[in-house]
Write a protein that holds these residues in place. Structure first.
Motif, short mmCIF file in Angstrom:
data_model
loop_
_atom_site.label_atom_id
_atom_site.label_comp_id
_atom_site.label_asym_id
_atom_site.label_seq_id
_atom_site.Cartn_x
_atom_site.Cartn_y
_atom_site.Cartn_z
N GLN A 1 -78.42 45.40 49.68
CA GLN A 1 -78.09 44.10 49.13
C GLN A 1 -77.12 44.28 47.97
OE1 GLN A 1 -82.17 42.98 48.15
NE2 GLN A 1 -81.70 43.06 45.97
N ILE A 2 -76.45 43.19 47.62
CA ILE A 2 -75.54 43.16 46.47
C ILE A 2 -76.06 42.13 45.49
CG2 ILE A 2 -73.17 42.76 45.69
CD1 ILE A 2 -72.27 43.44 48.56
N GLU A 3 -76.25 42.53 44.24
CA GLU A 3 -76.76 41.64 43.20
C GLU A 3 -75.65 41.32 42.22
OE1 GLU A 3 -81.21 43.68 43.49
OE2 GLU A 3 -80.19 43.58 41.55
N ILE A 4 -75.50 40.04 41.91
CA ILE A 4 -74.42 39.57 41.04
C ILE A 4 -75.04 38.80 39.88
CG2 ILE A 4 -72.33 38.16 40.91
CD1 ILE A 4 -72.22 38.50 44.04
N VAL A 5 -74.77 39.24 38.67
CA VAL A 5 -75.24 38.55 37.46
C VAL A 5 -74.02 38.04 36.71
CG1 VAL A 5 -76.56 38.73 35.33
CG2 VAL A 5 -77.25 40.06 37.33
N LYS A 6 -73.97 36.74 36.46
CA LYS A 6 -72.81 36.14 35.81
C LYS A 6 -73.10 35.87 34.34
CE LYS A 6 -71.22 34.05 40.12
NZ LYS A 6 -70.84 32.81 40.83
N GLY A 7 -72.07 36.02 33.53
CA GLY A 7 -72.23 35.86 32.09
C GLY A 7 -72.38 37.21 31.40
N ILE B 1 -71.96 43.48 38.82
CA ILE B 1 -72.18 43.54 40.26
C ILE B 1 -72.85 44.87 40.56
CG2 ILE B 1 -71.10 43.63 42.54
CD1 ILE B 1 -68.87 41.88 41.41
N ASN B 2 -74.04 44.83 41.14
CA ASN B 2 -74.80 46.04 41.44
C ASN B 2 -74.96 46.17 42.94
OD1 ASN B 2 -76.30 48.36 41.16
ND2 ASN B 2 -78.13 47.35 40.40
N ILE B 3 -74.51 47.29 43.48
CA ILE B 3 -74.59 47.57 44.91
C ILE B 3 -75.82 48.43 45.15
CG2 ILE B 3 -73.39 48.58 46.87
CD1 ILE B 3 -70.82 48.29 44.96
N ILE B 4 -76.80 47.90 45.87
CA ILE B 4 -78.05 48.61 46.12
C ILE B 4 -77.98 49.24 47.52
CG2 ILE B 4 -80.56 48.48 46.16
CD1 ILE B 4 -79.37 47.65 43.49
N THR B 5 -78.06 50.57 47.60
CA THR B 5 -77.97 51.23 48.89
C THR B 5 -79.31 51.21 49.62
OG1 THR B 5 -78.37 53.39 47.86
CG2 THR B 5 -76.09 52.73 48.17
N GLU B 6 -79.24 51.38 50.92
CA GLU B 6 -80.41 51.27 51.80
C GLU B 6 -81.32 52.48 51.66
OE1 GLU B 6 -82.58 49.12 53.59
OE2 GLU B 6 -80.73 48.44 54.54
N LYS B 7 -82.63 52.23 51.70
CA LYS B 7 -83.64 53.29 51.73
C LYS B 7 -84.56 53.03 52.91
CE LYS B 7 -87.75 54.95 49.31
NZ LYS B 7 -88.66 54.72 48.16
N SER B 8 -84.74 54.03 53.75
CA SER B 8 -85.53 53.85 54.96
C SER B 8 -87.03 53.79 54.66
CB SER B 8 -85.27 54.99 55.94
OG SER B 8 -86.10 54.88 57.06
N ASN B 9 -87.75 52.94 55.39
CA ASN B 9 -89.20 52.86 55.29
C ASN B 9 -89.90 53.24 56.60
OD1 ASN B 9 -89.34 51.91 52.57
ND2 ASN B 9 -88.62 49.92 53.30
N LYS B 10 -89.11 53.73 57.57
CA LYS B 10 -89.67 54.08 58.88
C LYS B 10 -89.88 55.59 58.97
CE LYS B 10 -87.24 50.33 61.27
NZ LYS B 10 -86.26 50.02 62.35
N ASN B 11 -91.01 55.98 59.53
CA ASN B 11 -91.29 57.39 59.73
C ASN B 11 -90.45 57.96 60.88
OD1 ASN B 11 -93.28 57.84 57.71
ND2 ASN B 11 -94.78 56.77 58.99
#
Length: 701
Positions: free
Chosen positions: A133-139, A154-164
């Motif tokens: 997901q991408i998180e955007i905080v204004k101000g 702007i914070n770019i959150i990379t994917e982390k797997s939860n599947k075995n």
């Protein structure tokens, strides 16, 4: 217009008809999605998006996937109040709340990206193939993030797997201009260990909008991104993260019809973090981050292949940081941290190899005095070896007026430190001028006097004593006030009023006149400006199948000194054949490259029975001015403007046998371009290439 109307009806009518499926499940689905919308950027703690006292947006993985976007700049362009602008050849930065791209901090998993060679961070180099997901905080967000967060984060959150087990996906997209994009994602999870690897390759033949000259608007290029990640849960209370990223790009460099060359970019970053929870009240983490950015280019004369120019840029950032969190009770908590930024830069046309050392400390208090009120108080102190220290406070609140109506507001201080260029430049221009960084003037100007480049002291127009102090950071007081209304569970309405009062903007100034008729220039703190406006967002989930969203921003962005000049009758313009005439207050348009109106409209339709989804996205931008075309240094109504435009994009995706997904789409459906009409026409859009057809295949395994 007739074709456009037929297309709109053809798209909307079947979507509205099909939307009636599964209506009874909509309410539960919406509630589930709202609970899953959590962000970490706004407060550096896990918070539900709907409960934040700050203006924030979240671009979820579902939207990233369904729109078939592949680069960060393209997805940000479809968000309310955001627009990428091309500040230098080949690079697009983000404009937020009318503030330049150099005032927005861009993070990957909470740590900053570097490589702002001209103040702009080129977002087109970032693949979104492994983004959660991408998180955007204004101000203003300097109370948590320091410099460059004057306008937001702007914070770019990379994917982390939860599947075995082992799993992943392979994606390839092909489009117009021989655009090729390939992603490979691999993940492995067993018990307490998760490993991830991501590889991306992107390339294009470029495109040419300028029919007046035989030069590409975007030169051919190819790039690679490599990303690895290790998550290890040592115990239930102790967790470890290590990640690394490497980016390389090679491209042709052909800025004119008489020179050609190549450009290379290399970037790496390494990130290590350890979290530990001591008890129900105390937790902490230690983080170490390092990044290096390298770019070089050269130009040769096409006629005889002799060297015309070459340049390089090498930047290094090292950051250790430690943070602690204390939960007082169910209603209140503290976080605090301290760290150090160490930066170096080697660059062509620099007088020295500068080193920045900036220790920082911050804290934040988050409390809920009662069930309806949330208050957030924070502050940060940044020291620095080359500019004045900064104290950045912030306060925010959110009040739940009724079950369906909430108000929120924030006020904060943000700053942007002088960059290496503004402090250490020693550049001799082709036309004979000289640009000196603020810290170089007292040394170089006397040398130029002795060598005869400056004839005598009378040619020094600014006393050298003005450069005995320090160049101040650009700073701003940011105000945001908004209301969120949910009249029904499936409809969300948001409005936010904002204002950014900016001062100590860094501008160029003439320091001395040279014997060759050119000037010696440096930097100073003078300009004051503001951006203010209103932003509206809406989202309506008509059914589980159909969602409609839209947004609008009205913006005023002006230079306060310019307002005074127009008010006092000190601003003039001229027309061919009519001479010079005085301008009035109403003639001032505002800051360059800002539109008063921007809007977006999106429709997303999903058919779970037949495993396909489709969407239509429309973006509007009103007219704006790129540069002064009547030589009075201001943007007024008599200048040339880029006219208003709309971009229409659509995508269709179909899944086969659960593992294979085929996607097709059209970007810029109606083939909008704004090409220059002559060699002397500089008022045109150079980052919209026209209609793009593409196809995408994604394979899960």
């Amino acid at each position: 217009m007739r074709f456009k109307s037929i297309f709109i009806i053809a798209v909307l009518f079947p979507l509205l008809c099909l939307s009636q499926q599964q209506v009874e499940k909509t309410k539960d689905t919406v509630l589930t999605q709202q609970l899953n919308e959590v962000v970490v950027t706004a407060t550096r703690t896990i918070r539900q998006l709907s409960s934040l006292p700050l203006p924030a947006q979240l671009i979820a993985r579902k939207e990233l996937k369904e729109t078939n976007r592949t680069r960060l700049n393209t997805i940000l362009n479809e968000q309310t109040g955001l627009i990428t602008v091309q500040n230098f050849i080949g690079g697009e930065g983000i404009q937020m709340q009318g503030l330049d791209s150099e005032y927005t901090l861009v993070l990957i998993d909470g740590v900053p990206l570097i490589g702002r060679s001209a103040g702009t961070l080129d977002l087109s180099r970032l693949s979104i193939g492994n983004i959660k997901q991408i998180e955007i905080v204004k101000g203003a967000s300097s109370s948590l993030y320091g410099s460059e967060a004057l306008g937001g984060v702007i914070n770019i959150i990379t994917e982390k797997s939860n599947k075995n087990g082992v799993h992943g996906n392979l994606m390839h997209r092909y489009g117009t201009f021989n655009e090729n994009e390939t992603n490979i994602n691999l993940d492995y999870k067993k018990e307490n260990v998760t490993l991830g690897a991501f590889v991306n390759r992107s390339s294009s033949d470029g495109y040419n909008l300028n029919n007046a000259t035989n030069i590409n608007t975007l030169d051919p290029y190819f790039n690679y991104t490599f990303n690895t990640r290790l998550n290890y849960n040592v115990t239930e209370n102790t967790k470890f993260l290590a990640s690394a990223r490497y980016f390389l790009q090679d491209s042709d460099y052909i800025p004119t019809s008489t020179e050609s060359g190549e450009s290379k970019t290399r970037e790496w970053n390494a990130h290590v973090k350890a979290n530990h929870k001591y008890n129900e009240k105390w937790s902490s983490y230690f983080e170490f981050y390092a990044s290096r950015y390298f770019a070089e280019d050269y130009l040769n004369n096409i006629e005889d292949n002799s060297q015309f120019s070459e340049s390089f840029y090498k930047e290094l950032l090292i950051r250790p940081e430690i943070r602690a969190a204390y939960k007082v009770n169910e209603k209140s908590s503290f976080i605090g941290g301290l760290g150090l930024d160490y930066e170096t830069l080697k660059r062509t046309d620099f007088s020295t190899t500068p080193k920045f050392t900036s220790p920082f400390v911050y804290f934040q208090y988050d409390t809920n005095p009662n069930e309806n009120l949330n208050i957030l108080l924070g502050a940060r102190f940044d020291g620095h070896n080359e500019y004045n220290s900064q104290f950045s406070p912030k306060a925010a609140f959110r009040y739940q007026i009724t079950d369906k109506l909430a108000a929120k507001g924030s006020m904060g201080y943000g700053f942007k430190a002088p960059d290496f260029r503004q402090l250490y430049f020693d550049l001799e221009g082709i036309a004979g001028y000289t640009i000196l960084g603020y810290n170089v003037v007292n040394t170089r100007v006397p040398e130029m006097l002795d060598s005869g480049e400056i004839e005598n002291e009378n040619d020094i127009v600014v006393p050298l004593s003005n450069f005995n102090g320090k160049l101040n950071p650009e700073n701003s007081i940011s105000y945001n006030f908004g209301v969120t209304h949910n009249p029904i569970s499936t409809l969300k309405l948001e409005v936010n009023f904002f204002r950014n009062d900016i001062k100590d903007l860094i501008d160029t100034q003439l320091v001395a006149n040279k014997t060759n008729g050119s000037g010696v220039y440096s930097y100073k703190n003078v300009k004051k400006a503001f951006t203010q406006g209103i932003e509206f967002n809406s989202s309506w989930r008509i059914s589980n199948s159909l969602k409609i969203a839209g947004g609008y921003q009205f913006l005023l962005a002006k230079d306060k000194d310019a307002i005074e000049a127009f008010k006092n009758g000190d601003a003039f313009a001229s027309n061919p054949g009519s001479g010079s005439f005085k301008l009035n207050e109403d003639d001032y348009f505002g800051l360059f490259n800002r539109s008063k109106h921007m809007a977006n409209f999106k429709i997303f339709y999903t058919n779970t029975q037949h495993n396909f989804n489709t969407n239509l996205r429309v973006n509007y931008r009103s007219k704006y001015g790129i540069l002064d075309t009547n030589s009075n240094t201001y943007l007024d109504r008599y200048d040339d403007f880029v006219e208003a435009y709309m971009l229409w994009n659509c995508a269709i995706n179909k899944t086969f046998k659960e593992k294979y997904e085929l996607g097709i789409g059209i970007d810029n459906i109606f083939d909008f371009t704004d090409e220059p009409t002559s060699n002397n026409d500089f008022t045109f859009i150079n980052n919209i290439p026209g209609r793009i057809f593409y196809a995408k295949l994604n394979i899960q395994f």
